[in-house]
Design an enzyme around this catalytic site. Structure first.
Site, mmCIF file in Angstrom:
data_model
loop_
_atom_site.group_PDB
_atom_site.id
_atom_site.type_symbol
_atom_site.label_atom_id
_atom_site.label_comp_id
_atom_site.label_asym_id
_atom_site.label_seq_id
_atom_site.Cartn_x
_atom_site.Cartn_y
_atom_site.Cartn_z
ATOM 1 C CE LYS A 126 -4.341 1.270 0.094
ATOM 2 N NZ LYS A 126 -5.551 0.646 -0.465
ATOM 3 C CG ASP A 166 -7.307 3.603 -1.053
ATOM 4 O OD1 ASP A 166 -7.891 2.511 -0.973
ATOM 5 O OD2 ASP A 166 -7.292 4.421 -0.107
HETATM 6 P P1 NDP Z 1 -12.876 7.920 -3.146
HETATM 7 O O1 NDP Z 1 -11.849 8.939 -2.916
HETATM 8 O O2 NDP Z 1 -13.391 7.684 -4.522
HETATM 9 O O3 NDP Z 1 -14.148 8.219 -2.218
HETATM 10 C C1 NDP Z 1 -14.048 8.316 -0.829
HETATM 11 C C2 NDP Z 1 -15.366 8.844 -0.298
HETATM 12 O O4 NDP Z 1 -15.321 8.836 1.122
HETATM 13 C C3 NDP Z 1 -15.642 10.271 -0.716
HETATM 14 O O5 NDP Z 1 -17.038 10.447 -0.827
HETATM 15 C C4 NDP Z 1 -15.067 11.083 0.442
HETATM 16 O O6 NDP Z 1 -15.699 12.352 0.607
HETATM 17 C C5 NDP Z 1 -15.399 10.179 1.611
HETATM 18 N N1 NDP Z 1 -14.370 10.345 2.675
HETATM 19 C C6 NDP Z 1 -13.040 10.195 2.552
HETATM 20 N N2 NDP Z 1 -12.424 10.442 3.715
HETATM 21 C C7 NDP Z 1 -13.404 10.760 4.575
HETATM 22 C C8 NDP Z 1 -13.419 11.123 5.932
HETATM 23 N N3 NDP Z 1 -12.273 11.210 6.647
HETATM 24 N N4 NDP Z 1 -14.621 11.360 6.513
HETATM 25 C C9 NDP Z 1 -15.770 11.273 5.794
HETATM 26 N N5 NDP Z 1 -15.826 10.937 4.501
HETATM 27 C C10 NDP Z 1 -14.656 10.687 3.900
HETATM 28 O O7 NDP Z 1 -12.305 6.563 -2.520
HETATM 29 P P2 NDP Z 1 -12.769 5.072 -2.793
HETATM 30 O O8 NDP Z 1 -14.240 5.024 -3.015
HETATM 31 O O9 NDP Z 1 -11.863 4.490 -3.789
HETATM 32 O O10 NDP Z 1 -12.405 4.384 -1.391
HETATM 33 C C11 NDP Z 1 -13.315 4.321 -0.304
HETATM 34 C C12 NDP Z 1 -12.878 3.246 0.661
HETATM 35 O O11 NDP Z 1 -12.855 1.981 -0.005
HETATM 36 C C13 NDP Z 1 -11.495 3.411 1.279
HETATM 37 O O12 NDP Z 1 -11.488 2.871 2.580
HETATM 38 C C14 NDP Z 1 -10.623 2.544 0.371
HETATM 39 O O13 NDP Z 1 -9.448 2.119 1.038
HETATM 40 C C15 NDP Z 1 -11.572 1.387 0.123
HETATM 41 N N6 NDP Z 1 -11.287 0.566 -1.044
HETATM 42 C C16 NDP Z 1 -11.219 1.122 -2.302
HETATM 43 C C17 NDP Z 1 -10.987 0.322 -3.395
HETATM 44 C C18 NDP Z 1 -11.017 0.852 -4.790
HETATM 45 O O14 NDP Z 1 -10.946 0.038 -5.717
HETATM 46 N N7 NDP Z 1 -11.159 2.148 -5.019
HETATM 47 C C19 NDP Z 1 -10.707 -1.118 -3.242
HETATM 48 C C20 NDP Z 1 -10.889 -1.610 -1.894
HETATM 49 C C21 NDP Z 1 -11.127 -0.772 -0.862
HETATM 50 P P3 NDP Z 1 -15.361 13.581 -0.395
HETATM 51 O O15 NDP Z 1 -16.186 13.307 -1.625
HETATM 52 O O16 NDP Z 1 -15.811 14.780 0.363
HETATM 53 O O17 NDP Z 1 -13.902 13.512 -0.640
#
Ligand code: NDP
Length: 444
Positions: A126, A166
């Site tokens: 990671k 991510d």
């Molecule tokens: P994105 O950046 O596309 O989306 C993240 C979302 O979560 C956004 O809506 C963001 O809000 C919100 N967010 C982020 N940090 C916070 C916080 N501290 N408090 C509240 N809301 C928050 O990321 P992903 O969708 O790719 O990832 C989401 C999760 O899934 C993570 O835990 C990641 O590790 C996990 N994951 C992702 C994978 C992937 O293929 N993308 C694979 C496996 C796991 P805002 O829009 O305001 O930024």
């Protein structure tokens, strides 16, 4: 003291001020205890758990870049290459101001077992940076990605370490990172996944984590005699995972009524409008207030609170520790029957314990969100073959992988007397394959 407890003490002492990493290791060790105790002396003599909880390599680096005003900015870059027993390191890059070594290590550690569960030959890693893409111009994001790759390129490669996206790293960032890697090395190769379709990306990779989560949840519910159709679902997050989880759940006939971002959350009684959500988040990169502006029937709430909305199933898809004990109690009070993690470790340890003790089904992210990395591995296969598979072909493989993961997890839980405990099942099934490969490869 048991070997498991000794190792936990050691991890905490040797890695001070890394609470997220401690949390991930504590949860893991507590569930693999019965497996370790079957062969405790052998594991202890080989220091297998010490080796497993110590990254093979941690790379920390400076990322200097120039903003639009000509000011030099400096961020911290990370790549933790945790375990390569079953394949080249594989895991995403996160760009978010909260990123630190504890968060990258917890994510890298979880990634080892997630990747093992997919059944594909990928090790765990990671990385990321404490860079905040929010409010930056496209050119600033590009210059940051180029500066980040100017160090990272010497540590990665298609048979060495293959990063992906991510939080904060989507198609745009992967494009800039890939372009810089190619310029620096002169090699056009599958060194990153999540690439655009015009330069080696895989169809269905964008959808994979969210779709995979719903395929997994659907299989788990079916195995327990429950139909996802007609269920009300709360989703948190509004990014990649959340958006495609909502899309697939709605395709299967569920009604998803919430989504959230870092500033607030939406309740939409008509069901979240995915096309509108994509326009707000993927195209305009705006806040969820824009969703409300376009959809008067929806309600926008400032701040957190998504879990107060009554639902049958909760799918946390935003970030770590976003569902706490109070949230778990609220969900229980509202009749929630299942919590299926889309994000990595979104549920605190106390909340997880409460959920499991109160008969709510719980699927851990390392199993239920493995569809993203599994499809990344399918992208690697297509890059090696120099072929592209159709959307249906990739989606069918993804579906089969998620169904298989569920049954492996379920079987491992049953074998060790933990029927229905999918955390134990995922950790045990993921661990056994990695441990076997580590033993076979000697003390390295
Ligand atoms: P994105 O950046 O596309 O989306 C993240 C979302 O979560 C956004 O809506 C963001 O809000 C919100 N967010 C982020 N940090 C916070 C916080 N501290 N408090 C509240 N809301 C928050 O990321 P992903 O969708 O790719 O990832 C989401 C999760 O899934 C993570 O835990 C990641 O590790 C996990 N994951 C992702 C994978 C992937 O293929 N993308 C694979 C496996 C796991 P805002 O829009 O305001 O930024």
């Amino acid at each position: 003291m048991s070997y498991v407890d000794e190792v936990l003490e050691r991890v905490i002492a040797q890695n001070p001020a890394q609470p997220e990493f401690h949390q991930a290791v504590r949860e893991f060790l507590s569930t693999v205890r019965p497996v370790i105790e079957e062969n405790e002396e052998e594991y202890r003599r080989d220091a297998l758990l010490e080796r497993l909880t110590t990254p093979e390599r941690q790379i920390l680096f400076r990322v200097p870049w120039i903003d639009d005003n000509g000011q030099v900015q400096v961020n911290n870059g990370y790549r933790v290459q945790f375990n390569s027993a079953i394949g080249p390191y594989k895991g995403g890059l996160r760009f978010h101001p909260s990123v630190n070594i504890s968060i990258i290590k917890f994510l890298g550690f979880e990634q080892i077992f997630k990747n093992s569960l997919t059944g594909l030959p990928i090790g765990g890693g990671k990385g990321g940076a404490d860079f905040d893409p929010k409010g930056k111009s496209d050119r600033e994001v590009m210059r940051f990605c180029q500066a980040f790759m100017q160090e990272l390129y010497r540590h990665i490669g298609p048979d060495v370490d293959v990063p992906a996206g991510d939080i904060g790293v989507g198609g745009r960032e992967i494009g800039y990172l890939f372009g810089e890697y190619k310029k620096l090395t002169g090699h056009y190769e599958g060194v990153l996944t999540g690439k655009g379709l015009s330069y080696g990306g895989s169809l269905a990779r964008t959808q994979a984590t969210g779709y995979g989560l719903v395929y997994f949840a659907d299989e788990m519910l079916k195995a327990n005699g429950i139909d996802i159709k007609g269920k009300t679902i709360d989703v948190s997050g509004a990014g990649n995972v959340a958006t495609y989880a909502i899309e697939k759940a709605e395709q299967l006939g569920a009604n998803v009524v919430t989504c959230s971002d870092s500033t607030g959350w939406i309740y939409d009684p008509d069901g979240i409008d995915v096309a509108l959500l994509k326009d707000v988040k993927e195209v305009r990169r705006a806040r969820l207030t824009e969703y409300k502006a376009a959809k008067p029937n929806a309600v926008y709430h400032e701040g957190r609170g998504v879990w107060t909305q009554k639902c049958d199933i909760a799918m946390p898809c935003a970030t770590q520790n976003e569902l706490n004990l109070d949230d778990a109690k609220t969900l229980k009070g509202n009749g929630c029957i299942a919590v299926c993690e889309g994000a990595n470790m979104p549920t605190t340890l106390e909340a997880t314990k409460f959920i499991q003790e109160n008969g709510i089904f719980f699927t851990p992210g390392k199993a239920s969100n493995a569809g993203g990395v599994a499809t990344s591995a399918l992208e690697m296969s297509q890059n090696s073959e120099r072929l592209s598979w159709s959307f249906e072909e990739v989606d069918n493989k993804l579906h089969d992988i998620m169904v298989n993961i569920f049954h492996n997890v379920d079987a491992a839980a049953k074998k060790y007397g933990e029927e229905g405990n999918y955390i134990a099942g995922a950790n045990i099934a993921g661990f056994l394959k990695v441990a076997d490969a580590m033993k076979a490869q000697g003390i390295v």
